[in-house]
Design a protein around this motif. Structure first.
Motif: not given
Length: 412
Positions: A24-26, A37-41, A49-52
């Protein structure tokens, strides 16, 4: 079960968390705009939920922060994007060169938050004394970083010479250093940084290598393969191939300054003759232009040459053309060998690029076998003289982005 072994499930859970944090940080670090958060998921394939949960850890650890939302005309609340934090961990970049010391601090987003350059001829100075001066500058940088809410997570030191795996400077001919145990000498001083798991307290590397890494990771990103040449009193090169630094078998690649351009030419400090830096090093150009080095402060040498060239002064133009021709001969050999299409002129060469590029390109055209079908670009560095110190500090923060769990475990 032996008390010295953690349960297998717990180990796997910890490893999965570390992977998710880095993933996620990368993505946040590489994004062109602040991702939600949705973009990252969507980008990572992780559940929302995991991303959050991961984002909350990164927020709590001062690795990311929420960006101000863009103007929004739709229904509901706009999603808040995420950016690398401007407080929290930072990298300390250090450089010892022939006529200056540099210290800089770079934050997680790659922004330079502190930079100090101390000009002095370090050739008559003992290595331990030069490093003691550097430590004094680093302490000032650390205090300034703390005032800005930054914690120095690690340090990297750039030196113009051959560095072995232990950080010992085997040879830095222009400084007169041989077999200098830099980490040992620095260990006599209080630590310059805080201890962070997965981040070395100090890395010592060749200045041209770190300058090339600084250029590679600058914004906007450049090509994945290029030759970065640092033109100072000495001349070093960093070779980047497919997005990775090419170090050679012992880590000593890139000594372009000691390629002979006139095999029976002028003697060099390295013990050879006709080396490139005797014809295209900063002192060689200054002397050829008729300037007296002793009366020209180190920080004004390239600026003065540029001023004279801009004014059409014949000696300066001739000196720069001759230097560019010698440089072009060496560069053409490297391009023939490695099939590179981009050459970056850094260090003191960057402000002189308007006069150095034409003769370099002329030699490439005349000497590179594939020049007619595969043109080579020669351009100034994005970072210029700051590249090595910025690249050194940036190498620290990239370690944190790659393995953020160490920082979070320390903070927690």
């Amino acid at each position: 079960m032996s008390p010295t072994h953690a349960p297998v499930g717990a180990a796997r859970q910890g490893s999965l968390r570390e992977l998710n944090l880095a993933l996620v940080l990368g993505r946040i670090a590489a994004a062109d705009r602040p991702p939600s958060r949705a973009d990252l998921a969507t980008a990572t394939g992780l559940t929302r939920a995991t991303v959050s949960a991961v984002v909350e850890d990164l927020l709590a650890g001062q690795l990311v922060s929420e960006a101000e939302p863009a103007p929004w005309a739709g229904a509901g609340r706009p999603a808040r994007g995420l950016v690398l934090a401007d407080q929290g961990p930072a990298g300390l970049g250090l450089e010892v060169n022939v006529d200056y010391l540099t210290v800089c601090v770079v934050d997680l987003a790659g922004q330079v938050r502190h930079r100090t350059v101390h000009r002095a001829d370090l050739r008559p100075v003992a290595p331990e004394d030069a490093l003691a001066r550097l430590v004094d500058l680093a302490r000032q940088a650390r205090a300034d970083a703390a005032r800005q809410g930054l914690t120095l997570a690690g340090a990297a030191l750039a030196v113009p010479g051959l560095i072995d795996d232990s950080g010992q400077v085997r040879l830095a001919p222009n400084l007169g250093w041989r077999d200098v145990p830099v980490p040992e000498l620095l260990s006599a001083h209080p630590p310059l940084t805080d201890r962070v798991p997965d981040v070395p307290a100090l890395v010592v590397d060749n200045e041209a290598n770190l300058a090339a890494l600084g250029e590679l990771h600058s914004r906007p990103p450049g090509p994945a393969s290029f030759l970065h040449i640092s033109g100072e009193v000495g001349i070093g090169a960093g070779i980047v191939l497919d997005g990775a630094l090419f170090r050679g078998v012992r880590g000593w690649s890139g000594e372009i300054g000691h390629l002979p351009v006139h095999p029976q030419g002028r003697p060099c400090r390295c013990g050879g003759r006709g080396c490139l830096e005797q014809y295209a090093g900063q002192e060689a150009i200054v002397a050829a232009a008729g300037l007296v080095r002793a009366e020209l402060p180190a920080d004004t040498a390239t600026a003065r040459l540029a001023e004279l060239a801009e004014a059409g002064e014949p000696a300066a133009l001739r000196a720069l053309n001759d230097a560019g021709t010698a440089l072009g001969v060496a560069v053409a050999g490297v391009v023939n060998l490695l099939d590179l299409d981009t050459v970056v002129l850094g260090g003191g060469y960057a402000p002189l690029a308007p006069w150095l590029c034409p003769p370099v390109l002329a030699e490439i055209k005349a000497r590179v076998l594939t020049a007619a079908w595969s043109p080579v670009t020669v351009r100034p560095s994005t970072l210029g003289p700051e590249a090595a110190a910025v690249g050194a500090a940036g190498s620290v923060v990239r370690r944190i982005v790659a393995r953020p769990a160490g920082w979070l475990n320390r903070a927690g």
